[in-house]
Motif scaffolding. Sequence first.
Motif, PDB file in Angstrom:
ATOM      1  N   ASP A 195       0.825  -1.204   0.000  1.00  0.00           N
ATOM      2  CA  ASP A 195       0.000   0.000   0.000  1.00  0.00           C
ATOM      3  C   ASP A 195       0.863   1.259   0.000  1.00  0.00           C
ATOM      4  OD1 ASP A 195      -2.362  -1.471  -0.003  1.00  0.00           O
ATOM      5  OD2 ASP A 195      -2.461  -1.533   2.191  1.00  0.00           O
ATOM      6  N   ALA A 196       1.960   1.220   0.739  1.00  0.00           N
ATOM      7  CA  ALA A 196       2.859   2.377   0.772  1.00  0.00           C
ATOM      8  C   ALA A 196       3.382   2.682  -0.627  1.00  0.00           C
ATOM      9  CB  ALA A 196       4.024   2.101   1.731  1.00  0.00           C
ATOM     10  N   CYS A 197       3.807   1.656  -1.337  1.00  0.00           N
ATOM     11  CA  CYS A 197       4.305   1.862  -2.701  1.00  0.00           C
ATOM     12  C   CYS A 197       3.195   2.355  -3.617  1.00  0.00           C
ATOM     13  CB  CYS A 197       4.912   0.574  -3.238  1.00  0.00           C
ATOM     14  SG  CYS A 197       6.490   0.136  -2.478  1.00  0.00           S
ATOM     15  N   ARG A 198       2.004   1.808  -3.448  1.00  0.00           N
ATOM     16  CA  ARG A 198       0.872   2.237  -4.276  1.00  0.00           C
ATOM     17  C   ARG A 198       0.567   3.720  -4.050  1.00  0.00           C
ATOM     18  NH1 ARG A 198      -2.753  -0.844  -2.328  1.00  0.00           N
ATOM     19  NH2 ARG A 198      -2.593  -2.604  -3.737  1.00  0.00           N
ATOM     20  N   ILE A 199       0.596   4.149  -2.803  1.00  0.00           N
ATOM     21  CA  ILE A 199       0.319   5.556  -2.488  1.00  0.00           C
ATOM     22  C   ILE A 199       1.349   6.472  -3.137  1.00  0.00           C
ATOM     23  CG2 ILE A 199       0.309   7.236  -0.592  1.00  0.00           C
ATOM     24  CD1 ILE A 199      -0.915   4.953   1.145  1.00  0.00           C
ATOM     25  N   LEU A 200       2.622   6.108  -3.045  1.00  0.00           N
ATOM     26  CA  LEU A 200       3.664   6.953  -3.644  1.00  0.00           C
ATOM     27  C   LEU A 200       3.558   6.974  -5.158  1.00  0.00           C
ATOM     28  CD1 LEU A 200       5.884   8.620  -2.145  1.00  0.00           C
ATOM     29  CD2 LEU A 200       4.665   6.966  -0.721  1.00  0.00           C
ATOM     30  N   ALA A 201       3.208   5.838  -5.739  1.00  0.00           N
ATOM     31  CA  ALA A 201       3.022   5.805  -7.192  1.00  0.00           C
ATOM     32  C   ALA A 201       1.855   6.699  -7.597  1.00  0.00           C
ATOM     33  CB  ALA A 201       2.788   4.367  -7.656  1.00  0.00           C
ATOM     34  N   GLU A 202       0.767   6.641  -6.842  1.00  0.00           N
ATOM     35  CA  GLU A 202      -0.397   7.463  -7.151  1.00  0.00           C
ATOM     36  C   GLU A 202      -0.097   8.950  -7.009  1.00  0.00           C
ATOM     37  OE1 GLU A 202      -3.277   5.884  -4.484  1.00  0.00           O
ATOM     38  OE2 GLU A 202      -3.809   4.184  -5.793  1.00  0.00           O
ATOM     39  N   HIS A 203       0.869   9.288  -6.160  1.00  0.00           N
ATOM     40  CA  HIS A 203       1.243  10.687  -5.981  1.00  0.00           C
ATOM     41  C   HIS A 203       2.321  11.147  -6.961  1.00  0.00           C
ATOM     42  CE1 HIS A 203      -1.110  10.493  -2.260  1.00  0.00           C
ATOM     43  NE2 HIS A 203      -1.016  11.805  -2.197  1.00  0.00           N
ATOM     44  N   GLY A 204       2.738  10.262  -7.855  1.00  0.00           N
ATOM     45  CA  GLY A 204       3.626  10.698  -8.926  1.00  0.00           C
ATOM     46  C   GLY A 204       5.073  10.255  -8.856  1.00  0.00           C
ATOM     47  N   ALA A 205       5.416   9.331  -7.959  1.00  0.00           N
ATOM     48  CA  ALA A 205       6.788   8.811  -7.947  1.00  0.00           C
ATOM     49  C   ALA A 205       7.076   8.111  -9.272  1.00  0.00           C
ATOM     50  CB  ALA A 205       6.992   7.841  -6.790  1.00  0.00           C
ATOM     51  N   ALA A 206       8.259   8.339  -9.822  1.00  0.00           N
ATOM     52  CA  ALA A 206       8.628   7.715 -11.093  1.00  0.00           C
ATOM     53  C   ALA A 206       8.857   6.224 -10.937  1.00  0.00           C
ATOM     54  CB  ALA A 206       9.885   8.380 -11.657  1.00  0.00           C
ATOM     55  N   VAL A 207       9.398   5.826  -9.784  1.00  0.00           N
ATOM     56  CA  VAL A 207       9.707   4.429  -9.481  1.00  0.00           C
ATOM     57  C   VAL A 207       9.428   4.226  -7.997  1.00  0.00           C
ATOM     58  CG1 VAL A 207      11.496   2.631  -9.502  1.00  0.00           C
ATOM     59  CG2 VAL A 207      11.565   4.463 -11.213  1.00  0.00           C
ATOM     60  N   VAL A 208       8.904   3.081  -7.625  1.00  0.00           N
ATOM     61  CA  VAL A 208       8.680   2.768  -6.212  1.00  0.00           C
ATOM     62  C   VAL A 208       9.227   1.373  -5.916  1.00  0.00           C
ATOM     63  CG1 VAL A 208       6.630   4.232  -6.005  1.00  0.00           C
ATOM     64  CG2 VAL A 208       6.364   1.815  -6.637  1.00  0.00           C
ATOM     65  N   GLY A 209       9.474   1.103  -4.644  1.00  0.00           N
ATOM     66  CA  GLY A 209       9.953  -0.230  -4.303  1.00  0.00           C
ATOM     67  C   GLY A 209      10.563  -0.293  -2.925  1.00  0.00           C
ATOM     68  N   MET A 210      11.536  -1.198  -2.786  1.00  0.00           N
ATOM     69  CA  MET A 210      12.143  -1.500  -1.498  1.00  0.00           C
ATOM     70  C   MET A 210      13.655  -1.365  -1.593  1.00  0.00           C
ATOM     71  SD  MET A 210       9.458  -2.353   0.316  1.00  0.00           S
ATOM     72  CE  MET A 210      10.231  -3.035   1.792  1.00  0.00           C
ATOM     73  N   ASN A 211      14.266  -0.937  -0.490  1.00  0.00           N
ATOM     74  CA  ASN A 211      15.724  -0.961  -0.386  1.00  0.00           C
ATOM     75  C   ASN A 211      16.104  -1.299   1.051  1.00  0.00           C
ATOM     76  OD1 ASN A 211      15.230   1.901   0.696  1.00  0.00           O
ATOM     77  ND2 ASN A 211      17.450   1.757   0.877  1.00  0.00           N
ATOM     78  N   CYS A 212      17.314  -1.771   1.212  1.00  0.00           N
ATOM     79  CA  CYS A 212      17.933  -2.004   2.518  1.00  0.00           C
ATOM     80  C   CYS A 212      17.111  -2.974   3.374  1.00  0.00           C
ATOM     81  CB  CYS A 212      18.173  -0.682   3.244  1.00  0.00           C
ATOM     82  SG  CYS A 212      19.586  -0.736   4.371  1.00  0.00           S
ATOM     83  N   SER A 213      17.516  -3.149   4.615  1.00  0.00           N
ATOM     84  CA  SER A 213      16.871  -4.001   5.632  1.00  0.00           C
ATOM     85  C   SER A 213      16.723  -5.462   5.212  1.00  0.00           C
ATOM     86  CB  SER A 213      15.507  -3.445   6.034  1.00  0.00           C
ATOM     87  OG  SER A 213      15.661  -2.373   6.919  1.00  0.00           O
ATOM     88  N   ARG A 214      15.996  -5.727   4.138  1.00  0.00           N
ATOM     89  CA  ARG A 214      15.723  -7.105   3.739  1.00  0.00           C
ATOM     90  C   ARG A 214      16.777  -7.635   2.771  1.00  0.00           C
ATOM     91  NH1 ARG A 214      10.031  -8.721   4.333  1.00  0.00           N
ATOM     92  NH2 ARG A 214       9.052  -7.141   5.635  1.00  0.00           N
ATOM     93  N   GLY A 215      17.111  -8.921   2.963  1.00  0.00           N
ATOM     94  CA  GLY A 215      17.938  -9.621   2.004  1.00  0.00           C
ATOM     95  C   GLY A 215      17.090 -10.194   0.886  1.00  0.00           C
ATOM     96  N   PRO A 216      17.707 -10.851  -0.083  1.00  0.00           N
ATOM     97  CA  PRO A 216      16.965 -11.382  -1.230  1.00  0.00           C
ATOM     98  C   PRO A 216      15.789 -12.263  -0.857  1.00  0.00           C
ATOM     99  CG  PRO A 216      19.315 -11.486  -1.661  1.00  0.00           C
ATOM    100  CD  PRO A 216      19.168 -11.057  -0.230  1.00  0.00           C
ATOM    101  N   ALA A 217      15.976 -13.163   0.097  1.00  0.00           N
ATOM    102  CA  ALA A 217      14.931 -14.143   0.402  1.00  0.00           C
ATOM    103  C   ALA A 217      13.663 -13.503   0.943  1.00  0.00           C
ATOM    104  CB  ALA A 217      15.450 -15.177   1.404  1.00  0.00           C
ATOM    105  N   THR A 218      13.806 -12.415   1.695  1.00  0.00           N
ATOM    106  CA  THR A 218      12.623 -11.799   2.295  1.00  0.00           C
ATOM    107  C   THR A 218      12.156 -10.561   1.538  1.00  0.00           C
ATOM    108  OG1 THR A 218      14.046 -10.629   3.891  1.00  0.00           O
ATOM    109  CG2 THR A 218      13.055 -12.710   4.593  1.00  0.00           C
ATOM    110  N   MET A 219      12.910 -10.131   0.546  1.00  0.00           N
ATOM    111  CA  MET A 219      12.440  -9.016  -0.283  1.00  0.00           C
ATOM    112  C   MET A 219      11.677  -9.503  -1.506  1.00  0.00           C
ATOM    113  SD  MET A 219      14.466  -5.722  -1.916  1.00  0.00           S
ATOM    114  CE  MET A 219      14.829  -4.976  -0.336  1.00  0.00           C
ATOM    115  N   LEU A 220      12.091 -10.615  -2.091  1.00  0.00           N
ATOM    116  CA  LEU A 220      11.456 -11.076  -3.330  1.00  0.00           C
ATOM    117  C   LEU A 220       9.939 -11.277  -3.209  1.00  0.00           C
ATOM    118  CD1 LEU A 220      14.184 -13.447  -4.767  1.00  0.00           C
ATOM    119  CD2 LEU A 220      13.092 -11.566  -6.016  1.00  0.00           C
TER     120      LEU A 220
END
Length: 347
Positions: A195-220
């Motif tokens: 939902d957080a990513c959806r909100i930022l996309a709706e407000h005009g972010a060019a790209v949304v997603g995740m960084n840091c904290s999670r490694g591959p297994a828990t980010m995918l």
Amino acid sequence: MSRPSPTSLQERLSEGAVVGAEGYVFELERRGYIKAGPYVPEVILDAPDALRQLHREFLRAGADVMVALTYYAHRDKLKDVGRAGELERMNREAVRIANEIAREGGALVAGNICNTWSYDPAHPTASSAVVRRQYEEQLGWAVEEGVDFVIAETNDYVGEALIGLEVCQALGLPAVVTFASPHPRTTYDGYDYVDACRILAEHGAAVVGMNCSRGPATMLPLLERIRTAVDVPVAAQPVPYRTTAAAPAFESLHSDDGHRLFPIQLEPFQCTRFEMADFARRARDIGVDYIGICCGGGPHHVRAMAEALGRETPASRYSPALELHPVLGTARGDEGEAIMGGWSAST
């Protein structure tokens, strides 16, 4: 504002996955140029050639973006190390160095803002004003020095992320907005990450997603959900550590005796270059558009990820050729086998 690069972020994304490389503060701390704890990028002024070298190594490894090292280069953090008076100089020099090295390989240049630790949802008016001032001064200098877009990252709060996005938009800068939090399911202000990513996309972010904290297994798994929920490009920059369902963020990794390993004892959980290459392929296959790495990443990870995405990088000239190793290799025939046998017996 003039952009440093002849092509825009959007144009690069239309050509295929963009390779990102971050983790500057962790890598420079390992090299002895940043103090663990405050993680303020004093290296910009104290050892600028060390920063140039790391930028250059990421560029040679295949990174498409040179990120100005302005992470934590904001007023409150600089006060912690007694350098608040050098705020403007530090920010401007970081962007200048990023531009300098980007020109060596035609990379994009990104300004950078991050979580400020000043945002308080219980006092949104007062704290938002503080956050906005920090972002406005950092990005104002970045615009004057020249950036192609902004990475607004490690956001813990949707409210703070929206402020960063608004400042970017006011300055005419495309924004890559990514979230990171030790919380397993939500931001600090209670939004599911999708939902957080959806909100930022709706407000005009060019790209949304995740960084840091999670490694591959828990980010995918999160990335798959985000990809289906938004119509804009998706970014993924995990940490190269083996996080799990029980410890989804690297801040929660512990040793067998219960000792907390974050931030400077994480080596037992370090991902290999092959694991990060596998992440890059899997992220691409689910439709992630901006694929990179965050805290703990090194140039060898970036090269392996770029090669996994089909790139041949300047550093690929030195990619492993273990068949030529005097012990492990096969290219020497019987002689090599004899050496290998002798080595095995001696161990």
